[in-house]
Motif scaffolding. Structure first.
Motif, short mmCIF file in Angstrom:
data_model
loop_
_atom_site.label_atom_id
_atom_site.label_comp_id
_atom_site.label_asym_id
_atom_site.label_seq_id
_atom_site.Cartn_x
_atom_site.Cartn_y
_atom_site.Cartn_z
N TYR A 524 0.82 -1.21 0.00
CA TYR A 524 0.00 0.00 0.00
C TYR A 524 0.85 1.27 0.00
N LEU A 525 2.05 1.19 0.55
CA LEU A 525 2.94 2.35 0.48
C LEU A 525 3.32 2.66 -0.96
N LEU A 526 3.48 1.60 -1.76
CA LEU A 526 3.76 1.82 -3.17
C LEU A 526 2.58 2.48 -3.88
N LEU A 527 1.37 2.21 -3.39
CA LEU A 527 0.17 2.82 -3.98
C LEU A 527 -0.05 4.25 -3.49
N LEU A 528 0.60 4.60 -2.37
CA LEU A 528 0.45 5.95 -1.81
C LEU A 528 1.36 6.91 -2.57
N ASP A 529 0.83 7.48 -3.62
CA ASP A 529 1.61 8.31 -4.55
C ASP A 529 1.55 9.77 -4.11
N ILE A 530 2.72 10.36 -3.80
CA ILE A 530 2.74 11.75 -3.33
C ILE A 530 2.29 12.71 -4.43
N ARG A 531 2.34 12.28 -5.68
CA ARG A 531 1.89 13.14 -6.77
C ARG A 531 0.36 13.27 -6.79
N LYS A 532 -0.33 12.41 -6.05
CA LYS A 532 -1.78 12.45 -6.02
C LYS A 532 -2.33 13.10 -4.74
N GLU A 533 -1.44 13.71 -3.96
CA GLU A 533 -1.88 14.36 -2.73
C GLU A 533 -2.82 15.52 -3.04
N HIS A 534 -3.78 15.73 -2.16
CA HIS A 534 -4.73 16.83 -2.33
C HIS A 534 -4.97 17.46 -0.97
N VAL A 535 -5.18 18.78 -1.00
CA VAL A 535 -5.35 19.52 0.25
C VAL A 535 -6.54 19.02 1.05
N LYS A 536 -7.56 18.47 0.38
CA LYS A 536 -8.75 17.98 1.10
C LYS A 536 -8.41 16.87 2.08
N PHE A 537 -7.38 16.11 1.75
CA PHE A 537 -7.05 14.94 2.57
C PHE A 537 -5.74 15.13 3.32
N TRP A 538 -5.36 16.39 3.51
CA TRP A 538 -4.12 16.66 4.24
C TRP A 538 -4.29 16.29 5.71
N ARG A 539 -3.23 15.80 6.28
CA ARG A 539 -3.19 15.56 7.72
C ARG A 539 -1.76 15.80 8.19
N PRO A 540 -1.59 16.20 9.45
CA PRO A 540 -0.22 16.46 9.94
C PRO A 540 0.58 15.16 10.05
N GLN A 541 1.80 15.21 9.58
CA GLN A 541 2.74 14.10 9.73
C GLN A 541 3.95 14.68 10.46
N ILE A 542 4.09 14.32 11.71
CA ILE A 542 4.90 15.10 12.64
C ILE A 542 6.18 14.36 13.02
N LEU A 543 7.27 15.13 13.00
CA LEU A 543 8.54 14.68 13.58
C LEU A 543 8.80 15.53 14.81
N LEU A 544 8.74 14.92 15.97
CA LEU A 544 9.00 15.61 17.24
C LEU A 544 10.42 15.28 17.69
N MET A 545 11.27 16.31 17.78
CA MET A 545 12.64 16.10 18.22
C MET A 545 12.69 16.11 19.74
N VAL A 546 13.25 15.05 20.30
CA VAL A 546 13.30 14.87 21.75
C VAL A 546 14.76 14.82 22.19
N ALA A 547 15.15 15.76 23.07
CA ALA A 547 16.52 15.76 23.58
C ALA A 547 16.64 14.74 24.71
N ASN A 548 15.73 14.82 25.69
CA ASN A 548 15.73 13.89 26.81
C ASN A 548 14.28 13.55 27.14
N GLY A 628 8.09 6.70 1.28
CA GLY A 628 7.10 6.97 0.25
C GLY A 628 6.27 8.19 0.57
N GLY A 629 4.94 8.01 0.59
CA GLY A 629 4.03 9.11 0.88
C GLY A 629 3.88 9.41 2.34
N MET A 630 4.52 8.63 3.20
CA MET A 630 4.44 8.87 4.65
C MET A 630 5.77 9.43 5.13
#
Length: 921
Positions: A524-548, A628-630
């Motif tokens: 399914y990651l192969l099917l998740l094509d970033i070229r087909k992204e649309h603002v309607k289905f946007w969601r936050p994908q977060i990288l939280l940097m943790v020191a300690n 991929g798209g994630m």
């Protein structure tokens, strides 16, 4: 949970010299690999294919059915339906045998047979639940065989009231309690044999196998040697107690009369027979296919013996049954078949032959299932799936015989004997066996679908089609036989599965679910094509940097609420250079971080890296984290200030119980020792303020949204919401969508402002935050006559975006006066009369911030203005300006953020670059 070991190490095909050599750091990792011609012999493994698999499997499949139920099946079902039953039964068991052969030839099979195969393939949950049900199937089957033997004995020696001039042999009294007494005595005999051990049984079973083979030969001869004759059959407690019937020899008319079904009442139970009931009884003659697998702990080479022996036994028994069905249909009157289950004795050249065969097969099948069930129980107990209840079953004799498991099994079989009649429990046994067979097919199907490289069985005569067909066949027949028993067995299995899932320790067997998930996720990651992204289905994908992690747990849990089903990754940079280190220090740390994720109960991944600086490490993670798209689109950092951090590990009881281990063996003490102590005010930080701002700038250049979290160590959500329930005002989420560091901009609808609104709305959509009020602050000046229009435009925008919020008007003349220093305010470039631009044409005003023109007095005034608007505020969302292009102003930029957010409580500064809102369908 018993430790798993590599078969290569067990059999000394591969060994590693103890310890690493002293010069290993210079020469690299070196292991001494030796081949040994002498494999240590396991004294407990003494059976070969013939004695360990073929003999017990054939005897279990014949059992009582071959001598006592062949006529019963043909008499009720007729030859055609009997043939159909035989074919269906053997199709099911053949498909299961193919799966058994595939699994057993893919690695070393230990004690436990079918349970071992299922548990090591599907994991402890399915293995334990199906294993326990397969154990109960063997227990019930043992009861069936014992009751069948009692029935045969009473046919020969039971008293028949009302019949004058009985022979002295017919002296055994009959009745429910007498029958139970005889069954108990027979079971006690089986117990004594099984306590001696499997090897003694295997030697005895060979003798029984020889006797049964000879007797079957006499039966075949009898069909040709015995002349036609008539019989009178009498039954105890029968209304029509006397029947005249005959053996006709080979007769076409007899075959025609036996061709079709004629279901009637069974004289042993007085119940009306149907196709499903008769099939269930006949199927008991096919359920012995796992007898050899159950002896896997005693086999010299189970991976070779189980498939080879089982296939031979299945083929052999199939042709025996087929031949008997055919011969009986041609030679025996239907009434003889219906009214005398032991008719083979009447038509044999010497009737004691059949009596000996019945007793031999019944005793052998009883002992086989008793031993097999005890081995399954022993394997279950060794894996600690059911705790103290089964703990004593681990005990074995010096010869390796699990005598306590044998006693457990004997007690349960004794309880089954209270059913009284063979036909009464035959349906239950068949349903249990079919459930176990379906599980074995499922295990093989899962291995095949997972496409794991290590699934390389030497037996190749199977495919996912055979596995799937086997599963479907088993479930269809289960519900045809008895829908109630089938439904109950499935419910019991699911309950056991849930219980084991929550209480059993994690195994080192490997989980097929992980392989299947990997296979599907990759697809399914192969099917998740970033070229087909649309603002309607946007969601936050977060990288939280943790020191300690000790100081970041509150922020980790808060960001978990913000992810809205998106990717959430905890990132950490370890300072170092791999060239100067003997090995990578990152890999051993993953278990501790993953255990932290488990304890905090957040849905997050972990990604760690080694880098000379935090800035470079963050760049690495922003580029390579995800697939991929994630991939992360938002970077979250803790705020850089001089606050003395608090140690969360000292506050949460989950980090206090030092005796508790997590599922993967990381205890709380080790977890606490892994993460460094909280720094004090005198300790130096890992990076400078300039490097911190540079990280923000890097992320923006890489087109990542940036969030800075401050004071989240003071956010206690449970306490906050419990206090709010006692107050008239609900908890508030405050949103300040204006760039407060640039008061000359009155633009509320640039990309950054809309991103900030979206994040606040996402938090408000989370179930635990749904009761909070969303408040949006509109800053105006008292001389601005268009503020009403501004409010209407903002409200219209919120309606289009489907955001439910309260708009609060804030007059900030005193604050802006400090910024302008009494200079006349210049008109805002490009702004309309209402100060609200269209979404499409609004540039990002944060890029125009000039930090050198902002005074501390102005920042303090902003800070006080925000504090004055607080009303049961839980968290604030503020606009984060873009860092200045001049790196020499980085420290001043950070200082301004610190003054503006000082003592505000939990605050999230947000700079958004991504268009995240949409007003269209």
């Amino acid at each position: 949970m018993s430790n798993e070991s590599s078969p290569l190490l067990n059999y000394r095909l591969f060994s590693v010299a103890g310890g690493l050599p002293a010069n290993e750091e210079e020469s690299g990792v070196r292991a001494e690999v030796t081949l040994s011609n002498e494999a240590p012999q396991d004294n407990q493994r003494s059976l070969n294919t013939f004695f360990g698999v073929i003999v017990p499997t054939v005897l279990s499949m014949f059992s009582i059915v071959v001598f006592m139920r062949i006529g019963f099946v043909v008499g009720h079902a007729g030859f055609l339906q009997s043939l159909l039953m035989l074919v269906v039964a053997y199709v099911i068991i053949t498909l299961t045998v193919l799966s058994v052969c595939a699994i057993s030839t893919n690695g070393a099979v230990q004690g436990g047979g079918a349970y071992f195969m299922i548990s090591r393939t599907l994991g402890p949950e399915f293995g334990g639940s199906i294993g326990l049900m397969f154990y109960m199937a063997n227990v019930c089957a043992c009861g069936v065989y014992v009751l069948g033997l009692v029935e045969a004995i009473l046919d020969d020696f039971g008293m028949m009231p009302g019949v004058a001039g009985q022979l002295s042999l017919h002296s055994l009294p009959q009745g429910y309690w007498y029958n139970l007494l005889y069954a108990t005595a027979i079971l006690l005999l089986c117990l004594l044999v099984c306590l001696v051990g499997a090897e003694i049984y295997s030697k005895a079973s060979f003798l029984i196998f020889t006797v049964v083979s000879v007797i079957l030969l006499t039966i075949f001869i009898s069909f040709f040697a015995v002349k036609p004759q008539s019989f009178i059959i009498s039954h105890q407690d029968s209304v029509n107690s006397t029947f005249n019937t005959s053996y006709t020899g080979f007769n076409v008319s007899t075959f025609r009369s036996n061709l079709y079904s004629k279901y009637s009442r069974d004289y042993t139970t007085n119940n009306m027979m149907t196709f499903a009931i008769v099939f269930a009884i006949m199927f008991n003659g096919c359920t012995g296919i796992m007898a050899g697998s159950n002896m896997s702990g005693e086999l010299k080479n189970p991976s070779l013996s189980i498939p080879k022996g089982t296939i031979i036994a299945v083929i052999y028994t199939f042709f025996i049954y087929l031949f008997l069905f055919f011969m009986v249909s041609f030679t025996c009157d239907r009434l003889l078949l219906l009214e005398d289950n032991g008719f083979f004795k009447k038509i044999n050249v010497w009737s004691p032959f059949v009596t000996i065969g019945i007793y031999s097969t019944s005793l052998s099948a009883s002992m086989s299932t008793l031993i097999g069930a005890s081995r399954i129980l022993h394997a279950l107990s060794k894996d600690d799936l059911f705790g103290v209840i089964m703990a004593p079953a681990k005990i074995t004799s010096s010869a390796g015989n699990p005598w306590v498991a044998v006693l457990y099994t004997w007690a349960l079989v004794q309880a089954v004997l209270f059913a009284g009649k063979l036909n009464t429990i035959a349906g239950i046994v068949t349903v249990f066996y079919l459930m176990a067979y379906a599980a074995i097919d499922l295990a093989c199907l899962a291995l095949e679908w997972a496409s794991a490289p290590n699934f390389r069985p030497t037996f190749q005569l199977f495919s996912w089609h055979t596995c799937l067909l086997g599963i479907i066949s088993c479930f269809v027949m289960m519900f045809l036989i008895n829908a109630v028993y089938s439904s109950i067995s499935i419910v019991v299995m699911l309950i056991l599965l849930v219980v084991i899932h929550y209480r059993a320790p994690t195994s080192s067997w490997g989980y097929i679910s992980q392989a299947l998930i990997f296979h599907q996720v990759r697809k399914y990651l192969l099917l998740l094509d970033i070229r087909k992204e649309h603002v309607k289905f946007w969601r936050p994908q977060i990288l939280l940097m943790v020191a300690n992690a000790r100081t970041s747990c509150h922020l980790i849990k808060f960001i978990n609420d913000l992810k809205k089903g998106g990717l959430y990754v905890l990132g950490h940079v370890e300072i170092g250079d791999l060239d100067s280190l003997p090995s990578d220090p990152i890999q051993p740390q993953y278990n501790f971080w993953l255990s932290l994720v488990d304890k905090l109960n957040v849905k997050a991944f972990v990604d760690l890296t080694l880098s000379p600086s935090v800035r470079q490490g963050t760049q690495h993670l922003l580029r390579i984290t995800g697939l991929g798209g994630m991939k992360p689109n938002t970077l979250v950092l803790g705020f850089y200030d001089n606050c003395t951090p608090e140690d969360y590990f000292l506050q949460d009881p989950a980090f206090q119980n030092s005796q508790e281990n997590d599922l993967f063996g990381v205890d709380v003490t080790s977890l606490q020792a892994h993460f460094p102590p909280v720094r004090d005010n005198e300790s130096s930080k890992y990076m400078s303020s300039a490097e911190y701002v540079a990280i923000i700038s890097d992320a923006i250049k890489m087109q990542k949204n940036v969030c800075l979290g401050r004071y989240f160590f003071s956010l206690d959500k449970e306490d906050l919401f419990s206090r709010s329930r006692k107050q008239p005002d609900r908890i508030a989420i405050d949103v300040w969508p204006l760039n407060l560091l640039r008061p000359d901009s009155t633009n509320y609808v640039d990309v950054c402002s809309l991103f900030l609104l979206q994040m606040a709305c996402i938090l408000n959509m989370v179930s635990s935050w749904r009761s909070a009020r969303l408040r949006i602050f509109l800053c105006i000046e008292s001389g601005d006559d268009g503020w009403i229009r501004k409010e209407e435009k903002l409200r219209e925008l919120l309606n289009k975006l489907r955001i439910k919020a309260t708009i609060k008007i804030v007059i900030w003349d005193d604050v802006t006066a400090l910024h302008w220093h009494k200079k006349q305010r210049a008109p805002t470039p490009g702004a309309g009369d209402d100060g609200v631009r269209s979404i499409a044409n609004a540039p990002n005003s944060a890029s125009l911030t000039n930090v050198s023109k902002i005074t501390d007095d102005y920042l303090v005034a902003i800070n006080q203005m925000i504090l004055k608007q607080a009303l049961n505020t839980a968290v604030r969302f503020l606009y984060l300006p873009r860092p200045p292009a001049d790196t020499s102003q980085y420290e001043r930029y950070l200082e301004q953020l610190e003054i503006m957010t000082r003592d505000l409580g939990p605050t999230l500064l947000i700079h958004g670059l991504t268009a995240v809102t949409c007003t269209e369908l």
